[in-house]
Scaffold this motif. Structure first.
Motif, PDB file in Angstrom:
ATOM      1  N   ASN A   1       0.845  -1.181   0.000  1.00  0.00           N
ATOM      2  CA  ASN A   1       0.000   0.000   0.000  1.00  0.00           C
ATOM      3  C   ASN A   1       0.884   1.236   0.000  1.00  0.00           C
ATOM      4  OD1 ASN A   1      -1.972  -2.078   1.297  1.00  0.00           O
ATOM      5  ND2 ASN A   1      -3.220  -0.334   0.702  1.00  0.00           N
ATOM      6  N   TYR A   2       0.622   2.149  -0.923  1.00  0.00           N
ATOM      7  CA  TYR A   2       1.336   3.424  -0.902  1.00  0.00           C
ATOM      8  C   TYR A   2       0.953   4.122   0.403  1.00  0.00           C
ATOM      9  CZ  TYR A   2       2.556   8.233  -1.984  1.00  0.00           C
ATOM     10  OH  TYR A   2       3.065   9.510  -1.930  1.00  0.00           O
ATOM     11  N   ASP A   3       1.953   4.566   1.169  1.00  0.00           N
ATOM     12  CA  ASP A   3       1.690   5.111   2.503  1.00  0.00           C
ATOM     13  C   ASP A   3       1.731   6.640   2.520  1.00  0.00           C
ATOM     14  OD1 ASP A   3       0.918   4.791   5.118  1.00  0.00           O
ATOM     15  OD2 ASP A   3       2.924   4.342   5.876  1.00  0.00           O
TER      16      ASP A   3
ATOM     17  N   LYS B   1      -3.717   0.472  -2.918  1.00  0.00           N
ATOM     18  CA  LYS B   1      -3.038  -0.820  -2.936  1.00  0.00           C
ATOM     19  C   LYS B   1      -2.443  -0.972  -4.327  1.00  0.00           C
ATOM     20  CE  LYS B   1      -3.781  -5.621  -1.780  1.00  0.00           C
ATOM     21  NZ  LYS B   1      -4.724  -6.558  -1.169  1.00  0.00           N
ATOM     22  N   VAL B   2      -1.173  -1.354  -4.388  1.00  0.00           N
ATOM     23  CA  VAL B   2      -0.480  -1.436  -5.669  1.00  0.00           C
ATOM     24  C   VAL B   2       0.321  -2.734  -5.761  1.00  0.00           C
ATOM     25  CG1 VAL B   2      -0.313   1.064  -5.985  1.00  0.00           C
ATOM     26  CG2 VAL B   2       1.508  -0.151  -4.789  1.00  0.00           C
TER      27      VAL B   2
ATOM     28  N   LYS C   1       7.082   5.816   0.348  1.00  0.00           N
ATOM     29  CA  LYS C   1       6.840   5.052   1.573  1.00  0.00           C
ATOM     30  C   LYS C   1       5.723   4.056   1.276  1.00  0.00           C
ATOM     31  CE  LYS C   1       5.541   5.943   6.378  1.00  0.00           C
ATOM     32  NZ  LYS C   1       5.104   7.026   7.291  1.00  0.00           N
ATOM     33  N   PHE C   2       5.996   2.775   1.531  1.00  0.00           N
ATOM     34  CA  PHE C   2       5.033   1.720   1.246  1.00  0.00           C
ATOM     35  C   PHE C   2       4.841   0.852   2.481  1.00  0.00           C
ATOM     36  CE2 PHE C   2       6.570   3.031  -2.832  1.00  0.00           C
ATOM     37  CZ  PHE C   2       5.442   3.007  -3.629  1.00  0.00           C
ATOM     38  N   LYS C   3       3.591   0.525   2.752  1.00  0.00           N
ATOM     39  CA  LYS C   3       3.263  -0.372   3.856  1.00  0.00           C
ATOM     40  C   LYS C   3       3.203  -1.784   3.290  1.00  0.00           C
ATOM     41  CE  LYS C   3       0.281  -0.783   7.858  1.00  0.00           C
ATOM     42  NZ  LYS C   3       1.358  -1.102   8.740  1.00  0.00           N
TER      43      LYS C   3
ATOM     44  N   THR D   1       6.774  -0.772   7.376  1.00  0.00           N
ATOM     45  CA  THR D   1       6.800   0.292   6.387  1.00  0.00           C
ATOM     46  C   THR D   1       8.213   0.416   5.849  1.00  0.00           C
ATOM     47  OG1 THR D   1       5.041   1.461   7.546  1.00  0.00           O
ATOM     48  CG2 THR D   1       6.362   2.734   6.016  1.00  0.00           C
ATOM     49  N   HIS D   2       8.329   0.585   4.522  1.00  0.00           N
ATOM     50  CA  HIS D   2       9.641   0.682   3.884  1.00  0.00           C
ATOM     51  C   HIS D   2       9.638   1.841   2.892  1.00  0.00           C
ATOM     52  CE1 HIS D   2      10.895  -3.230   5.422  1.00  0.00           C
ATOM     53  NE2 HIS D   2       9.652  -3.602   5.195  1.00  0.00           N
ATOM     54  N   TYR D   3      10.750   2.553   2.845  1.00  0.00           N
ATOM     55  CA  TYR D   3      10.968   3.557   1.813  1.00  0.00           C
ATOM     56  C   TYR D   3      11.709   2.865   0.679  1.00  0.00           C
ATOM     57  CZ  TYR D   3       9.543   7.312   4.892  1.00  0.00           C
ATOM     58  OH  TYR D   3       8.809   8.141   5.708  1.00  0.00           O
TER      59      TYR D   3
END
Length: 142
Positions: A43-45, A111-112, A79-81, A86-88
């Motif tokens: 998920n794009y955060d 959501k991607v 930033k993605f969950k 969470t990770h950059y």
């Protein structure tokens, strides 16, 4: 499930369980580094930012040691969950950065499906590690 996005038909991306992958030890390949195409859902955060510190230093070290590979990146990450963490993850093209920044910004976190290149290599000061570059973002249509 339909998908929107563009990926070169020549590139194959292997679906991975990213949570399991991130928990496994990093093993240095015989050649000194490996680059693998993987895909996973996230998920794009709702945040983009500059690639900084340790990650930027590792990218520059890799480009200096292996200029023939041309493992390109721009100076921004998203930033993605992923699961509970969470990770950059750095964007590989400005088009992807602009998609996240301009289309989604800090208001919309879809959501991607991420098409990502994973680099495993040994770095001065950092030992053996894995890094990622986003090559494409696909959006499920259903």
């Amino acid at each position: 499930m339909g998908l929107k996005g563009q990926t070169s038909k020549n590139e194959k991306y292997k679906l991975v369980n990213i949570d399991s992958l991130l928990k496994t030890p990093v093993i240095l390949p015989k050649e000194g580094y490996s680059i693998t195409n993987i895909q996973f859902t996230a998920n794009y955060d709702k945040e983009t930012g500059m690639i900084g510190g340790v990650h930027r230093d590792r990218f520059l070290q890799f480009q200096d040691k292996h200029p023939e590979v041309m493992w390109q990146f721009i100076h921004a990450s998203g930033k993605f969950k992923i699961g509970d963490s969470t990770h950059y993850i750095p964007f590989g093209t400005e088009r992807l950065y602009r998609l996240a920044r301009d289309a989604w910004g800090d208001q919309f976190g879809p959501k991607v499906i991420l098409h990502v290149q994973m680099l495993i290599g040994k770095f001065e000061r950092y030992g053996i590690t894995r890094d990622f570059i986003i090559r494409d973002i696909l959006i499920p249509t259903e």
